[in-house]
Enzyme design. Sequence first.
Site, PDB file in Angstrom:
ATOM      1  N   ASN A 222      10.379  49.174  -2.368  1.00  0.00           N
ATOM      2  CA  ASN A 222      11.577  48.759  -2.631  1.00  0.00           C
ATOM      3  C   ASN A 222      12.333  49.641  -2.689  1.00  0.00           C
ATOM      4  OD1 ASN A 222      11.646  49.720  -5.490  1.00  0.00           O
ATOM      5  ND2 ASN A 222       9.960  47.765  -5.219  1.00  0.00           N
ATOM      6  N   LYS A 300      -2.840  51.972  13.191  1.00  0.00           N
ATOM      7  CA  LYS A 300      -1.319  52.211  13.294  1.00  0.00           C
ATOM      8  C   LYS A 300      -0.911  50.933  14.243  1.00  0.00           C
ATOM      9  CE  LYS A 300       2.588  54.307  14.477  1.00  0.00           C
ATOM     10  NZ  LYS A 300       2.905  55.445  15.490  1.00  0.00           N
ATOM     11  N   ILE A 319       1.317  42.218 -13.372  1.00  0.00           N
ATOM     12  CA  ILE A 319       1.222  43.630 -14.797  1.00  0.00           C
ATOM     13  C   ILE A 319       1.909  43.009 -16.152  1.00  0.00           C
ATOM     14  CG2 ILE A 319       0.970  46.196 -15.109  1.00  0.00           C
ATOM     15  CD1 ILE A 319       1.233  45.497 -12.324  1.00  0.00           C
ATOM     16  N   PHE A 337      10.816  44.011 -17.720  1.00  0.00           N
ATOM     17  CA  PHE A 337      12.691  44.508 -17.310  1.00  0.00           C
ATOM     18  C   PHE A 337      12.906  43.025 -16.066  1.00  0.00           C
ATOM     19  CE2 PHE A 337      14.675  48.228 -18.095  1.00  0.00           C
ATOM     20  CZ  PHE A 337      13.621  48.910 -18.664  1.00  0.00           C
ATOM     21  N   LYS A 351      12.284  34.071 -18.392  1.00  0.00           N
ATOM     22  CA  LYS A 351      11.472  35.082 -17.795  1.00  0.00           C
ATOM     23  C   LYS A 351      10.350  35.995 -19.067  1.00  0.00           C
ATOM     24  CE  LYS A 351      11.874  37.702 -14.227  1.00  0.00           C
ATOM     25  NZ  LYS A 351      12.844  38.227 -13.228  1.00  0.00           N
ATOM     26  N   LYS A 355       6.815  34.740 -19.218  1.00  0.00           N
ATOM     27  CA  LYS A 355       5.583  36.256 -19.069  1.00  0.00           C
ATOM     28  C   LYS A 355       4.884  36.123 -20.648  1.00  0.00           C
ATOM     29  CE  LYS A 355       7.258  38.117 -15.021  1.00  0.00           C
ATOM     30  NZ  LYS A 355       7.013  38.897 -14.415  1.00  0.00           N
TER      31      LYS A 355
HETATM   32  O1  C5P Z   1       9.069  38.324 -12.220  1.00  0.00           O
HETATM   33  P1  C5P Z   1       9.851  40.016 -12.077  1.00  0.00           P
HETATM   34  O2  C5P Z   1       9.378  41.017 -11.673  1.00  0.00           O
HETATM   35  O3  C5P Z   1      11.304  39.766 -12.161  1.00  0.00           O
HETATM   36  O4  C5P Z   1       9.244  40.471 -13.616  1.00  0.00           O
HETATM   37  C1  C5P Z   1       9.888  41.560 -13.526  1.00  0.00           C
HETATM   38  C2  C5P Z   1       9.049  41.649 -14.800  1.00  0.00           C
HETATM   39  O5  C5P Z   1       7.825  42.349 -14.720  1.00  0.00           O
HETATM   40  C3  C5P Z   1       9.321  44.046 -15.086  1.00  0.00           C
HETATM   41  O6  C5P Z   1       8.851  44.342 -16.579  1.00  0.00           O
HETATM   42  C4  C5P Z   1       8.224  44.494 -14.622  1.00  0.00           C
HETATM   43  O7  C5P Z   1       7.585  45.757 -14.232  1.00  0.00           O
HETATM   44  C5  C5P Z   1       7.151  43.342 -14.474  1.00  0.00           C
HETATM   45  N1  C5P Z   1       6.393  42.827 -13.435  1.00  0.00           N
HETATM   46  C6  C5P Z   1       4.763  42.765 -13.431  1.00  0.00           C
HETATM   47  N2  C5P Z   1       4.091  42.889 -12.085  1.00  0.00           N
HETATM   48  C7  C5P Z   1       4.291  42.375 -11.002  1.00  0.00           C
HETATM   49  C8  C5P Z   1       5.424  41.540 -11.305  1.00  0.00           C
HETATM   50  C9  C5P Z   1       6.143  41.978 -12.087  1.00  0.00           C
HETATM   51  O8  C5P Z   1       4.542  44.041 -14.192  1.00  0.00           O
HETATM   52  N3  C5P Z   1       3.371  41.781 -10.359  1.00  0.00           N
END
Ligand code: C5P
Length: 417
Positions: A222, A300, A319, A337, A351, A355
């Site tokens: 990304n 590849k 995470i 974030f 969120k 989370k």
């Molecule tokens: O679910 P989303 O990607 O929108 O959430 C964003 C937050 O979750 C950010 O703090 C990002 O670093 C964390 N995140 C993470 N592991 C993931 C996806 C998002 O730690 N697989």
Amino acid sequence: MAIQGLENRSGLQGRRVLLIVSGGIAAYKTPELVRRLRERGCAVRCVLTRSGAQFVTPLALQAVSEDTLYQDLWNLTDESEMGHIQLSRQADVILVAPATANILAKMAHGLTDDLASTVLLATDKPVLAAPAMNVRMWEHPATRANVALLQSRGVRMIGPNEGAMACGEYGPGRMSEPLEIVAALEGFFAEGDAPRPLAGRHAVVTSGPTHEPIDPVRYIANRSSGKQGHAIATALARLGARVTLVSGPVQIADPVGVSVVRVETAVQMLAAVQAALPADIFVAAAAVADWRVDNAAGQKLKKGGSGSPALALAENPDILATVSGMGQGRPALVVGFAAETNDVAAYARAKLARKGCDWIVANDVSPATGTFGGDRNSVHLIRRDGGEDIWADLPKSEVAARLATAIADRFETGKTE
Ligand code: C5P
């Protein structure tokens, strides 16, 4: 030599730097570095190693520093006038630039076979090093271990940068540019003058994108630049925290005074975060890929044959949710974030609940804002207890400074969320 005005604006005015120049091609940039430091009012005295003298002449360094150049441990005149102990103490800071793999190894293991390494062992002053070497040498486990050991003892690394190298290869290992080194020194001195409310705290910060391989040469990624996450690591370190930055692949320099662990995938990022814990503070600023390719090819992928390959995706570990959900050993403050393109605050609140983190920094990443890859950000800081701050259109460094200050306040007042 001082350019009128610059010295008044720089925190380097009146500082004494002992510059140790070791033997890398980047040594040719050191006369320029000395000039940039001197025009900011710094006194610079140089030590040149034998191999450093293959890349820059003693005369050039002596001329730009307007001071004696020191080269030889056994030069009786220098020893009587200025012993290595005195040399190492009569500075506010020692800067090793370029710092080769060899001098870093000697510093890590306390070897003293020339003036530069003897000064480095004898000093009681802070040491900053700007590494410069071939990418393989930088990534070699021996160098990684030496750098980690030096960082754990308080040696600050400046860079290296990623880019094309004199040897024709590409990757991290280029010495930071003279002005980047100047900025790191300014940051270092500014920090010394600032209060350190997070001293004794450990912060783990994730930053950058992840790369999820499709085959050995392709990946899903990304547009995250890592600028915001890296700035947060810098800001927390400035307030005295010990910071471990777990970074996906980025094109920006390592923050000064921070331990950096480089990873590529989300699975590696989670493992690196778990290895870095325990911590008081966890900030998940990385843009982690939600999915990885479950059927990544070992070789590849080729065109032709039976049409386009189908990618099977598997969900990556979350995470932030994993760390938030830890029972024992959960960091006291977990900050996530939320990158949204609409209804930023409302989605962010949902969120936060989903989370299980304590705070969410929500930002608008719709293309018109230029947040991804840009230098500015507009965020809402949303707390579990309902509190909300809005920080509009600020440099990412300022967002980072405000977040670090809010974190320090949270620990000072001992609030639980
Ligand atoms: O679910 P989303 O990607 O929108 O959430 C964003 C937050 O979750 C950010 O703090 C990002 O670093 C964390 N995140 C993470 N592991 C993931 C996806 C998002 O730690 N697989």
